[in-house]
Design an enzyme around this catalytic site. Structure first.
Site, PDB file in Angstrom:
ATOM      1  N   THR A 239       0.834  -1.201   0.000  1.00 17.33           N
ATOM      2  CA  THR A 239       0.000   0.000   0.000  1.00 17.33           C
ATOM      3  C   THR A 239       0.872   1.256   0.000  1.00 17.33           C
ATOM      4  O   THR A 239       2.084   1.173  -0.226  1.00 17.33           O
ATOM      5  CB  THR A 239      -0.981  -0.038   1.197  1.00 17.33           C
ATOM      6  OG1 THR A 239      -1.957   0.985   1.038  1.00 17.33           O
ATOM      7  CG2 THR A 239      -0.273   0.138   2.532  1.00 17.33           C
ATOM      8  N   ASN A 240       0.274   2.419   0.228  1.00 18.86           N
ATOM      9  CA  ASN A 240       1.046   3.669   0.342  1.00 18.86           C
ATOM     10  C   ASN A 240       0.476   4.527   1.467  1.00 18.86           C
ATOM     11  O   ASN A 240      -0.450   4.124   2.162  1.00 18.86           O
ATOM     12  CB  ASN A 240       1.069   4.420  -1.000  1.00 18.86           C
ATOM     13  CG  ASN A 240      -0.317   4.865  -1.434  1.00 18.86           C
ATOM     14  OD1 ASN A 240      -1.023   5.550  -0.693  1.00 18.86           O
ATOM     15  ND2 ASN A 240      -0.725   4.466  -2.628  1.00 18.86           N
TER      16      ASN A 240
END
Ligand code: CTP
Ligand code: CA
Length: 226
Positions: free
Chosen positions: A33-34
């Site tokens: 993810t980020n």
């Protein structure tokens, strides 16, 4: 009271806003993810609904509650976000891509939890579709398309390049290396980049930035019509 004082200048307009991040699974218990929290996209959705718009919020995983009055579509992956946007794009007057869409997804989604082995782990990634580009390519003349560019260098050049490449009408350039800007903060420092030029804005709350973006969207619609 505050709500009644808001100008209802977006009444009758349909806005689709993407927000947040994507979780791209590796196996049943792991994902990539980020750092996007969804704050900017949710602020836009709230501002737009308060100004009278009909808002569809296509959101990746976020701690935030969708603002009252917004139709929220919750997704996990970039592919799911792509499909949700494409299913709704034709009905929209304005499309705003505030999500930090995952550029890549793991090529394999393992059915079982990966077991550790000796030596390094290599995960192969493949490209996700570029949602904004796809929307830009099929955009009608009466639709306004807005993108965000979170950059750490050559901020304005990169944003203008993306504006052209994705056939957008406005890009919000965001220098995420500055304090008070970017992922997770309540404030932002942005420059509005469109075909008329660059408009740098001061440090503002994300809600204030949202209203500035919506003001510009309305101007662009008038320019288009006139
Ligand atoms: N975007 C999108 N779909 C993707 C990637 C990005 O719709 N697969 C949108 C984002 O929501 C944003 C804009 O495109 O509005 C720019 O995203 P950004 O990550 O800055 O640009 P990229 O084109 O992905 O280029 P890069 O990450 O290499 O700078
Ligand atoms: Ca990207």
């Amino acid at each position: 009271f505050a709500e009644q004082e808001q100008p209802q200048d977006l009444t009758g307009l349909r806005l689709l806003i993407t927000a947040g991040r994507n979780n791209e699974p590796i196996d049943p218990v792991r994902f990539v993810t980020n750092r996007s929290t969804g704050k900017m996209g949710y602020a836009l959705a709230e501002a737009a609904v308060k100004r009278g718009a009909q808002v569809t919020l296509v959101t990746g995983p976020s701690e935030l509650a969708p603002p009252a009055g917004v139709t929220a579509i919750k997704v996990q992956t970039g592919l799911e976000m792509h499909d949700a946007v494409m299913a709704h794009v034709a009905a929209q007057d304005v499309i705003i891509g505030a999500a930090a869409v995952a550029d890549y997804r793991p090529k394999l989604r393992h059915e079982q939890k990966l077991k550790k082995k000796d030596g390094p782990l290599v995960i192969e990634f493949e490209r996700n579709p570029d949602i904004l580009l796809e929307v830009g390519k099929q955009k009608r003349a009466d639709q306004v398309l807005v993108g965000f560019a979170a950059e750490t260098e050559q901020v304005l050049e990169n944003a203008r390049g993306k504006l052209e490449r994705k056939h957008a009408d406005l890009f919000v350039a965001n220098d995420v290396s500055q304090t008070g800007a970017g992922f997770g903060t309540d404030t932002n420092i942005v420059t509005l980049v469109d075909r008329a030029g660059d408009t740098p804005l001061p440090l503002l709350s994300k809600r204030e930035v949202a209203d500035k973006i919506l003001d510009r969207v309305l101007e662009l619609r008038t320019r288009e019509a006139g």
